[in-house]
Design a protein around this motif. Structure first.
Motif, mmCIF file in Angstrom:
data_model
loop_
_atom_site.group_PDB
_atom_site.id
_atom_site.type_symbol
_atom_site.label_atom_id
_atom_site.label_comp_id
_atom_site.label_asym_id
_atom_site.label_seq_id
_atom_site.Cartn_x
_atom_site.Cartn_y
_atom_site.Cartn_z
ATOM 1 N N ALA A 54 2.412 6.347 -7.038
ATOM 2 C CA ALA A 54 1.398 7.279 -7.545
ATOM 3 C C ALA A 54 1.883 8.721 -7.421
ATOM 4 O O ALA A 54 1.677 9.536 -8.317
ATOM 5 C CB ALA A 54 0.091 7.082 -6.784
ATOM 6 N N LEU A 55 2.547 9.036 -6.286
ATOM 7 C CA LEU A 55 3.069 10.388 -6.102
ATOM 8 C C LEU A 55 4.181 10.696 -7.101
ATOM 9 O O LEU A 55 4.231 11.775 -7.691
ATOM 10 C CB LEU A 55 3.609 10.550 -4.675
ATOM 11 C CG LEU A 55 2.564 10.579 -3.553
ATOM 12 C CD1 LEU A 55 3.258 10.598 -2.198
ATOM 13 C CD2 LEU A 55 1.655 11.789 -3.697
ATOM 14 N N ALA B 141 0.837 -1.208 0.000
ATOM 15 C CA ALA B 141 0.000 0.000 0.000
ATOM 16 C C ALA B 141 0.872 1.260 0.000
ATOM 17 O O ALA B 141 0.601 2.223 -0.721
ATOM 18 C CB ALA B 141 -0.922 -0.009 1.219
ATOM 19 N N ILE B 142 1.942 1.236 0.809
ATOM 20 C CA ILE B 142 2.840 2.397 0.880
ATOM 21 C C ILE B 142 3.571 2.595 -0.446
ATOM 22 O O ILE B 142 3.654 3.716 -0.967
ATOM 23 C CB ILE B 142 3.846 2.219 2.026
ATOM 24 C CG1 ILE B 142 3.122 2.291 3.379
ATOM 25 C CG2 ILE B 142 4.946 3.290 1.961
ATOM 26 C CD1 ILE B 142 3.972 1.913 4.562
ATOM 27 N N THR B 143 4.116 1.505 -1.007
ATOM 28 C CA THR B 143 4.867 1.635 -2.265
ATOM 29 C C THR B 143 3.946 2.006 -3.424
ATOM 30 O O THR B 143 4.357 2.735 -4.334
ATOM 31 C CB THR B 143 5.620 0.342 -2.598
ATOM 32 O OG1 THR B 143 4.704 -0.770 -2.668
ATOM 33 C CG2 THR B 143 6.672 0.047 -1.529
ATOM 34 N N ARG B 144 2.699 1.533 -3.384
ATOM 35 C CA ARG B 144 1.732 1.933 -4.417
ATOM 36 C C ARG B 144 1.465 3.431 -4.317
ATOM 37 O O ARG B 144 1.370 4.136 -5.338
ATOM 38 C CB ARG B 144 0.424 1.145 -4.252
ATOM 39 C CG ARG B 144 -0.703 1.555 -5.201
ATOM 40 C CD ARG B 144 -0.335 1.251 -6.639
ATOM 41 N NE ARG B 144 -1.414 1.583 -7.564
ATOM 42 C CZ ARG B 144 -1.608 2.788 -8.090
ATOM 43 N NH1 ARG B 144 -0.794 3.777 -7.764
ATOM 44 N NH2 ARG B 144 -2.590 2.993 -8.945
ATOM 45 N N GLY B 145 1.355 3.921 -3.093
ATOM 46 C CA GLY B 145 1.142 5.353 -2.899
ATOM 47 C C GLY B 145 2.337 6.176 -3.348
ATOM 48 O O GLY B 145 2.177 7.216 -3.983
ATOM 49 N N PHE C 200 -5.156 -0.817 -5.802
ATOM 50 C CA PHE C 200 -4.538 -1.677 -4.794
ATOM 51 C C PHE C 200 -5.096 -3.093 -4.837
ATOM 52 O O PHE C 200 -4.406 -4.055 -4.501
ATOM 53 C CB PHE C 200 -4.738 -1.086 -3.398
ATOM 54 C CG PHE C 200 -4.135 -1.926 -2.304
ATOM 55 C CD1 PHE C 200 -2.761 -1.932 -2.103
ATOM 56 C CD2 PHE C 200 -4.936 -2.719 -1.498
ATOM 57 C CE1 PHE C 200 -2.198 -2.721 -1.100
ATOM 58 C CE2 PHE C 200 -4.386 -3.504 -0.503
ATOM 59 C CZ PHE C 200 -3.015 -3.502 -0.304
ATOM 60 N N GLY D 211 4.646 -2.025 -6.408
ATOM 61 C CA GLY D 211 3.958 -0.736 -6.379
ATOM 62 C C GLY D 211 4.097 0.023 -7.678
ATOM 63 O O GLY D 211 3.117 0.579 -8.200
ATOM 64 N N GLU E 219 1.225 1.077 -10.577
ATOM 65 C CA GLU E 219 1.082 2.433 -11.108
ATOM 66 C C GLU E 219 1.240 2.437 -12.625
ATOM 67 O O GLU E 219 0.472 3.085 -13.336
ATOM 68 C CB GLU E 219 2.138 3.340 -10.462
ATOM 69 C CG GLU E 219 2.252 4.720 -11.092
ATOM 70 C CD GLU E 219 0.995 5.555 -10.932
ATOM 71 O OE1 GLU E 219 0.840 6.533 -11.693
ATOM 72 O OE2 GLU E 219 0.160 5.243 -10.056
#
Length: 208
Positions: free
Chosen positions: A57-58, A50-54, A149, A139, A143
């Motif tokens: 995305a950033l 979840a963190i690496t996906r976020g 997710f 992640g 993206e």
């Protein structure tokens, strides 16, 4: 998520990770301790992806990962850098094989209770450089393919399944597994360098 990412779940557990799972099934409270370890692995993998996906995305707004078929894209360049680092790690493990030893903390897990096992499951995923790299790969893949997710659920499930293999063997094979696991643990203990090299080569093959 496409199928090329799923095998990364195997690499997630190669090394001290699967060694921990094997040790836990040789403890007096094997089922309770191993179940707590699996919970830790599941939570850590879910949070990590979840963190690496976020993060992907950033970064996606500032860095164009490009198409997976574009050899000059940022995504491909990152993959090539990872391959170089993994080759270096594999060579280093081979050169230092004569003095290679598993982490000393593994020896303390024989007396672990469920709380310690849960903590171990969290830390062997969130603090292992190889697993961090894999989760970053997953992640960025999510993206790049514009997948939510939910696309990571098969990868997370596969990771937990691999982590559960020693416990499943223990439950299915009974006494035979109890006799075999200490021998497996000893082999992995004395061949940690080989296990690490295999993990690097598998990861390289999956990237390429």
């Amino acid at each position: 998520m496409d199928l090329q990412i799923l095998p990364l779940a195997i690499t997630m557990m190669v090394g001290p990770q699967i060694m921990s799972a094997i040790i836990f099934v040789t403890t007096p409270r094997a089922v309770r301790v191993s179940s707590a370890f699996l919970l830790g692995v599941a939570v850590a993998t879910t949070a990590g992806v979840a963190i690496t996906r976020g993060l992907a995305a950033l970064l996606g707004g500032a860095v164009d990962f490009g198409s997976s078929s574009d050899q000059g894209s940022a995504g491909k360049i990152i993959q090539y850098v990872l391959v170089g680092l993994l080759l270096f790690a594999a060579v280093k493990n081979y050169v230092t094989r004569a003095t290679a030893e598993p982490p000393k903390w593994l020896g303390t897990l024989m007396t672990a209770d469920p709380r310690r096992a849960l903590k171990t499951g969290l830390l062997v995923i969130l603090l292992m450089p190889s697993d961090i790299v894999i989760m970053l790969t997953v992640g960025s893949h999510l993206e790049q393919s514009d997948t939510g997710f939910g696309g990571a659920v098969p990868f997370i499930a596969a990771t937990v399944l691999v982590a559960a293999l020693p416990l499943l063997a223990y439950l299915i094979m009974g006494e035979r597994a109890k006799r075999a696991m200490p021998k497996v643990r000893e082999w992995v203990n004395t061949h940690s360098w080989l296990v690490n090299i295999i993990a690097c080569l598998i990861f390289i093959a999956l990237i390429l």
